[in-house]
Scaffold this motif. Structure first.
Motif, short mmCIF file in Angstrom:
data_model
loop_
_atom_site.label_atom_id
_atom_site.label_comp_id
_atom_site.label_asym_id
_atom_site.label_seq_id
_atom_site.Cartn_x
_atom_site.Cartn_y
_atom_site.Cartn_z
N VAL A 110 0.91 -1.25 0.03
CA VAL A 110 -0.05 -0.05 -0.25
C VAL A 110 0.97 1.26 0.04
N LEU A 111 0.66 1.90 -1.18
CA LEU A 111 1.55 3.43 -0.96
C LEU A 111 1.11 4.32 -0.04
N THR A 112 1.94 4.91 0.63
CA THR A 112 1.45 6.01 1.69
C THR A 112 2.73 6.86 1.81
N THR A 113 2.42 7.80 2.86
CA THR A 113 3.58 8.97 3.16
C THR A 113 4.36 8.52 4.34
N CYS A 114 5.36 8.59 4.32
CA CYS A 114 6.19 8.43 5.78
C CYS A 114 5.45 9.16 6.59
N CYS A 115 5.66 8.46 7.98
CA CYS A 115 4.81 9.20 9.13
C CYS A 115 6.02 10.12 9.96
N PHE A 116 7.24 10.17 9.59
CA PHE A 116 8.14 10.73 10.55
C PHE A 116 8.37 12.16 9.92
N CYS A 117 9.17 12.53 9.11
CA CYS A 117 9.47 14.01 8.96
C CYS A 117 8.72 14.45 7.56
N ALA A 118 8.88 15.96 7.60
CA ALA A 118 8.05 16.45 6.53
C ALA A 118 8.70 16.62 5.10
N CYS A 119 9.81 15.88 5.13
CA CYS A 119 10.35 15.73 3.58
C CYS A 119 9.19 14.95 2.65
N GLY A 120 8.47 14.12 3.35
CA GLY A 120 7.12 13.38 2.85
C GLY A 120 7.56 12.61 1.64
N CYS A 121 8.55 11.71 2.08
CA CYS A 121 8.81 10.58 1.11
C CYS A 121 7.47 9.53 1.23
N ASN A 122 7.31 9.16 -0.04
CA ASN A 122 6.29 7.89 -0.24
C ASN A 122 6.84 6.62 -0.06
N PRO A 149 9.09 12.15 -6.30
CA PRO A 149 10.22 12.99 -6.59
C PRO A 149 10.93 13.20 -5.48
N VAL A 150 10.74 12.98 -4.18
CA VAL A 150 11.46 13.30 -2.97
C VAL A 150 12.19 11.89 -2.38
N ALA A 151 11.35 10.76 -2.56
CA ALA A 151 11.98 9.71 -2.25
C ALA A 151 13.15 8.97 -3.03
N ARG A 152 12.91 9.32 -4.43
CA ARG A 152 13.86 8.81 -5.26
C ARG A 152 14.40 7.31 -5.11
N SER A 177 13.07 19.98 -4.95
CA SER A 177 13.85 19.45 -5.83
C SER A 177 14.60 20.64 -6.61
N GLU A 178 13.94 21.91 -6.24
CA GLU A 178 14.64 22.89 -7.18
C GLU A 178 16.19 22.98 -6.56
N LEU A 179 16.16 22.72 -5.24
CA LEU A 179 17.70 23.07 -4.61
C LEU A 179 18.72 22.27 -5.29
N ALA A 180 18.40 21.34 -6.14
CA ALA A 180 19.54 20.49 -6.83
C ALA A 180 20.15 21.55 -7.89
N ASN A 181 19.45 22.41 -8.38
CA ASN A 181 19.93 23.38 -9.59
C ASN A 181 20.47 24.93 -8.91
N ALA A 182 20.32 24.98 -7.63
CA ALA A 182 20.93 26.15 -7.02
C ALA A 182 22.65 26.32 -7.17
N GLU A 183 22.81 27.59 -7.26
CA GLU A 183 24.20 27.89 -7.29
C GLU A 183 24.97 28.13 -5.99
N VAL A 184 24.18 28.74 -5.17
CA VAL A 184 24.64 28.50 -3.90
C VAL A 184 23.48 28.31 -2.81
N ILE A 185 24.03 27.70 -1.72
CA ILE A 185 22.94 27.27 -0.82
C ILE A 185 23.35 27.64 0.43
N LEU A 186 22.49 28.37 1.04
CA LEU A 186 22.86 28.95 2.60
C LEU A 186 22.10 28.05 3.46
N VAL A 187 22.92 27.40 4.47
CA VAL A 187 22.10 26.50 5.42
C VAL A 187 22.41 26.92 6.67
N THR A 188 21.15 27.44 7.46
CA THR A 188 21.61 28.04 8.83
C THR A 188 20.54 27.61 10.06
N GLY A 189 20.97 27.06 10.96
CA GLY A 189 20.18 26.65 12.04
C GLY A 189 19.21 25.25 11.55
#
Ligand code: SF4
Ligand code: SF4
Ligand code: SF4
Lengths: 410, 677
Positions: B4-16, B36-39, B156-168
């Protein structure tokens, strides 16, 4: 009955329908969401078979399920009662890729080498394997380098070759012969033209690989301890410990066994898949972990897949299915790894490093400490262990413990 | 066996993922490869997400407190009692004396129904959920600046960013799939800037890593913007066309003294310049942040500063750019969307607006209270004036997740009546007068909304375990006992009502969700394709609003008696209060027990050793926990994860909150350490 036959494609469904009536039929099915999975097919007409792409997880789950109850237990007063849950079901696995089938042959060795695993063997001996040679290798497939495909010379019950409007069918083992003899009216004899055509298809498939890697060089670098420490460092930082590479690998067989209480008086002993990249996999009771750093665990994984398997089974256990290539959170993968190892200059390390390595592996000393001790040792001429103890880096107990663990002494 | 296809119950990435079901039990999961997120892969939590479903501790029948003990009861009895007691309190003290915690772990439908129940049946707007504790400043801050509080772009747009700033955001540990897209971007040559007081795993891949002191985000963000302003790296066209209040903003920013940066945050100006040039120097730059930004008394300010930075450089309103608050729980976005908040109905519609209320009243067939309700913090942390007498808590565990646990637990203890619905007997349920056994994600239908605003299905794979019931059913059965009829054939029918009343969900129907991989809101009508990135061509509020923010230090700073900074957070194998993850063998094996991360230099000074217990003491209380030595935390700073009930980090934290968002400052408080003899 000859060893080679032709099955016209219009008869495939009929043949599979007959099989599904008598045995559990498992085949790659593309579902409504577009994912291809090995599914139990009860009605052939209701599913769309997908013989063109690689199922997400390998067929190993049908022999070694993700969770498997080995037996149920019950205790009444002081008494324990056990009830074994031995699997007993006849199956046909249709549409395997050669790499996945080869992986099952590898399991056959592993699961009866030290003791005969009845759960595995019961399932296995009741399953007929039909593979379909890969006439069009997919991106990231490298079974040719792994010598497990795209077509097999033996090991299958039946091997299919897709020839457009018909399948060329080779009979390998008795299970396959049984199926073909039973429903022989679906099959036709082969002609020399069919044989030639099939040969062409095999040749073409062999030349269709985008990914060629050199297992031998990688294995020998490994065995000679010539893999640069910096690579492990990098891979250790990349690995995020998802376990995915082991869960999707057709030849990863590590499992964990635990008792799972169902109520106060009842429970199950379950076996579940395990993964060597997890910290909990190597941690021993008491919290001590001989491979507490991720890079040690990654090293262990590749070591096991390549060098260990080569030494023990005369070939790496990676069958080149390409599954781990596409899914890693840190973009670690077998192809990339082998290529990197082959590219780096050979850096032979001295054999005297062995104890140092063990201590390093166990996280008891740092690289710097080892280096310093090795330098001193050159002057003092003392064994490395003695030198480290003298320098106050570790205690005698540490050394004994680390050695004991390395040798498998609890 | 079936799947049965469903969505993961843990984080908000939302993997199926597919749940594998055999003989009524879930025996495994398989990631979806097309999703597109679970890949084709899941994090360790996802791979083991089925592990708690059949755990023997699952609540199987209702419990009622009798003579101090919770004892087994039947549903009739339990629901009758709950209805009776809630009605009594309502009659005696009014609806405002009742409070409701909805749940970011429950479905959209359940959140919608519970907030409807609170407002329509209990007549209270005291409804909130744990977004209060994680991203309330994002909802407010980004709403002020952009007009919407959610992630501006899709994952998925992140994969095509030129700079990513990650904070906190400790992205590899808390949002593994998002980190995976960051690694994809790096492989394509992107540059990574990491700003975090802890040397998180991602910092090893950073082209610039900045290590600010805790709670100094406004300073380095202002500093970065000052550099961008001074060096002329701003996007003037964008600012002119798309934003407002820029002049007033720059007038103050121009006076910002860069010397402050090093003095307050510990970041050198040269390093900050490198980061500023890197971020401002490209077309496609994205910011990812999480609770390291929001869980401060200055949380809303921090978020506003991030929005300022993105607008200053024109890194928003376009594909592959944007500001991404990473939401934690699988449905924390949805719980906010559904109006499980004191001031808004579903779709962020203001409860104070008569027109909006009228719209809901027409469908709900009752009058609604119009005053803004209390936040989750106020419900439990204003014990003195005895505002809240009775509470319904659905699937939340404040007795471990709220700050200053002694006070929180005292407040729970003090309630006249508490009913908790959950899948396990949580620390909070232990305080309850009635405990209702709820069905898990595998046992019910519904939808959840992931951090990228993607609305997806969860699907029932097995019947509810024991006598447990889906929360949707519990709420409806309770409502009907309280003379307010709530009856739905299915969760799809609930969604139809949501769509009717909620413009941003106006086009969300189950048949659409079943095709493809869900829908991104805003999706306003049945033909609307959904919106992968927000503010395309124009901000939701019209123009983006600059607002200069003045730095305010954390509420409690280290001093002579409590010389250490304590910061709290989460770790990869565990999930929040651990009620699920600690019951999953493979996860609990990864980290079986609590720990405190201490810098080796501090440990040496204190004479504490690795793996040995240490006492951590704050003004609120103390815990004993094992030491884990690591350079990843700077000197004078310790880190404790809050998952572990035996050593609850939140005994130590305080309940001083951001004035606007009412989020407690989980990320900074002062403690001292004592060796355990
Ligand atoms: S797939 Fe990658 S991240 Fe996951 S365990 Fe394997 S190496 Fe580590
Ligand atoms: S190591 Fe990777 S490529 Fe090799 S068999 Fe396993 S999953 Fe396939
Ligand atoms: S990344 Fe999040 S949604 Fe995906 S498997 Fe892990 S916990 Fe589940």
């Amino acid at each position: 009955m000859p060893d080679e036959l032709i099955l016209n494609k219009e008869h495939l469904t009929g043949f599979l329908r007959k099989i599904a009536n008598e045995r559990e039929l498992i085949a790659p099915v593309k579902n409504q969401y577009g994912d291809t999975l090995f599914e139990i097919v009860s009605c052939v007409d209701d599913v769309s078979l997908d013989l063109e792409s690689r199922p997400v997880v390998p067929p190993k789950n049908f022999f070694l399920p993700r969770t498997e109850i080995l037996f149920n237990y019950r205790h009444e007063g002081k008494e324990y009662r056990f009830e074994e849950a031995l699997p007993d079901i006849s199956r046909v696995l249709f549409g395997l890729r050669s790499c996945d089938l080869w992986a099952i042959l590898f399991f056959d060795v592993v699961f009866q080498e030290n003791f005969k695993d009845r759960y595995y063997l019961n399932r296995r001996s009741n399953t007929i394997l039909i593979n379909i040679g890969c006439h069009k290798p997919m991106q990231n497939c490298f079974c040719k380098s792994a010598q497990s495909g795209p077509f097999l010379a033996y090991g299958y019950d039946l091997q299919f070759t897709d020839m457009g409007d018909r399948f060329f069918v080779e009979i390998g083992r008795p299970g396959g012969r049984e199926l073909v003899e039973k429903w022989d009216y679906f099959f036709e004899p082969v002609t020399q033209k069919d044989r030639n055509e099939q040969y062409e298809i095999v040749l073409e498939a062999e030349s269709g690989f985008e990914r060629i890697v050199d297992f031998d060089t990688a294995v020998s670098r490994f065995i000679n301890d010539e893999v640069d420490e910096a690579l492990w460092e990098e891979l250790g930082n990349r690995c995020q410990g998802c376990g995915g590479c082991a869960y999707v690998c057709p030849t990863c067989y590590c499992f964990d066994i635990a008792d799972r209480p169902v109520s106060d008086s009842k429970g199950e002993r379950v076996r579940t898949h395990d993964a060597c990249t997890l910290a909990g996999f190597t941690r021993l009771a008491g919290g001590y972990n001989p491979r507490h750093e991720r890079r040690r665990r990654i090293r262990r994984r590749f070591y096991h897949k390549l060098a260990f398997a080569k030494e023990r089974y005369h070939r790496p256990s990676c069958v080149g299915c390409g599954r781990c290539v596409e899914i890693c959170f840190g973009r670690i993968d077998m192809i990339h790894f082998i290529r990197t190892v082959c590219e780096q200059p050979g850096k032979a390390m001295k054999a005297s490093l062995r104890l140092g390595e063990i201590l390093l592996d166990a996280g008891l000393i740092s690289k710097e400490e080892l280096k310093a001790a090795l330098e001193k040792q050159a002057d003092t001429g003392k064994p490395i262990g003695a030198q480290l103890i003298e320098d106050g880096v570790i205690t005698k107990e540490d050394v004994a413990r680390a050695l004991g663990i390395q040798l498998g002494i609890p | 066996m079936h799947r049965v296809l469903t969505t993961c119950c843990f984080c908000a990435c939302g993997c199926n993922l597919y749940l594998e079901v055999e003989a009524g039990k879930i025996i495994g999961v398989i990631p979806s490869r097309e999703h597109p997120v679970a890949r084709g892969n899941l994090c360790l939590k996802g791979w083991n997400s089925f592990g708690f479903v059949h755990h023997k501790d699952r609540l199987q029948y209702p419990l009622i407190r009798r003579k101090k003990h919770l004892v087994e009861a039947n549903w009739e009895e339990a629901l009758d009692l709950v209805a009776k007691r809630l009605l009594e309190i309502k009659e005696r003290h009014g609806g405002r004396s009742l409070g409701v915690f909805s749940s970011a772990k429950c479905t959209n439908e359940e959140n919608y129904l519970l907030m409807k129940f609170a407002r329509a049946a209990l007549k209270t707007n005291n409804v909130d959920h744990c977004a209060r504790l994680c991203h309330s400043p994002s909802v407010i801050g980004l709403n002020n600046a952009f007009g919407s509080g959610a992630m501006t772009n899709s994952i998925s747009e992140l994969a095509n960013a030129e700079v990513i700033l990650v904070t906190g955001s400790n992205t590899t540990e808390q949002h593994p799939q998002i980190a995976r897209f960051i690694f994809d971007a790096l492989a394509k040559g992107a540059k990574l800037i990491v700003v975090d007081p802890r040397r998180i795993p991602l910092s090893r891949f950073a082209h610039v890593y900045l290590q600010p002191r805790l709670g100094t985000d406004v300073i380095w963000l202002n500093g970065m913007m000052k550099i961008i302003l001074d060096e002329g790296l701003l996007d003037e066209t964008f600012i002119k066309m798309r934003t407002e209040n820029f002049r007033a903003f720059t007038e103050i920013l121009r006076k910002f003294d860069l010397k402050q940066v090093e003095a307050v945050s510990g970041i050198s100006v040269e390093d900050l310049e490198r980061a500023a040039r890197m971020y401002a120097g490209v077309k496609r730059a994205a910011i990812i942040y999480s609770m390291g930004i929001t869980q401060h008394v200055s949380g809303t300010d921090n978020v506003q500063s991030i929005a300022n930075l993105a607008m200053l450089t024109g890194h928003v309103e376009r594909e592959f750019t944007g500001v991404g608050p990473l939401r934690g729980q699988n449905n924390v976005q949805g719980a906010c969307d559904m109006g499980a908040l004191p001031g808004t109905l579903s779709g962020y519609q203001d409860i104070a607006s008569e027109e909006i209320r009228k719209k809901f009243e027409r469908v709900w067939k009752t009058d609604l209270p119009s005053d803004r309700g209390l936040t989750g913090i106020d419900m439990l942390h204003s014990v003195g004036d005895k505002k809240i007498q009775g509470m319904f808590i659905m699937g939340e565990n404040p007795a471990l997740s709220h700050p200053d646990l002694k006070a929180t637990r005292a407040a729970l203890e003090d309630l006249e009546f508490l009913v908790v619905s959950d899948i396990f007997l949580t620390e909070t349920a232990e305080f309850a007068d009635v405990v209702l056994p709820a069905a898990s994600f595998a046992e019910k239908d519904g939808t959840v909304t992931s951090t990228e605003r993607r609305i997806q299905r969860i699907r029932r794979a097995i019947p509810p375990v024991g006598e447990s019931k889906p929360d949707q059913q519990i709420i409806c059965e309770l409502a009907s006992r309280m003379n307010y009829s709530m009856h739905y054939e299915s969760s799809a029918e609930v969604m139809e009502e949501i769509a009717m009343l909620t413009p941003i969900y106006g086009g969300v129907y189950y048949d659409r969700l079943d095709k493809g991989w869900g829908l991104f809101w805003p999706c306003t009508n049945p033909d609307h394709p959904g919106t992968p990135f927000l503010h395309k061509g124009s901000f939701a509020r019209g123009k983006g609003r600059f607002e200069y923010v003045v730095y305010r230090p954390p509420a409690e700073m280290p001093d002579d008696t409590y010389p250490f900074y304590l910061t709290t957070g989460r770790i990869y194998p565990h999930w929040h209060t651990g009620s699920m993850s600690r019951r999953i063998a493979a996860l609990s094996r990864e980290r079986p027990e609590a720990f405190v991360e201490i810098n080796p230099k501090d440990a040496k000074r204190l004479g504490v050793a690795n793996n040995k217990p240490v006492r951590v003491i704050s003004r609120r209380g103390e815990i004993t926990v094992k030491v884990r030595l690591t350079d990843d935390v700077p000197e004078n700073t310790i880190f404790i994860p809050f998952h572990f009930r035996e050593a609850p980090a939140n005994i130590l934290t305080h309940d001083k909150c951001d004035p606007g968002a009412d989020i407690p400052e989980f990320k900074v408080c002062a403690v001292r350490l004592e060796r355990v003899q």
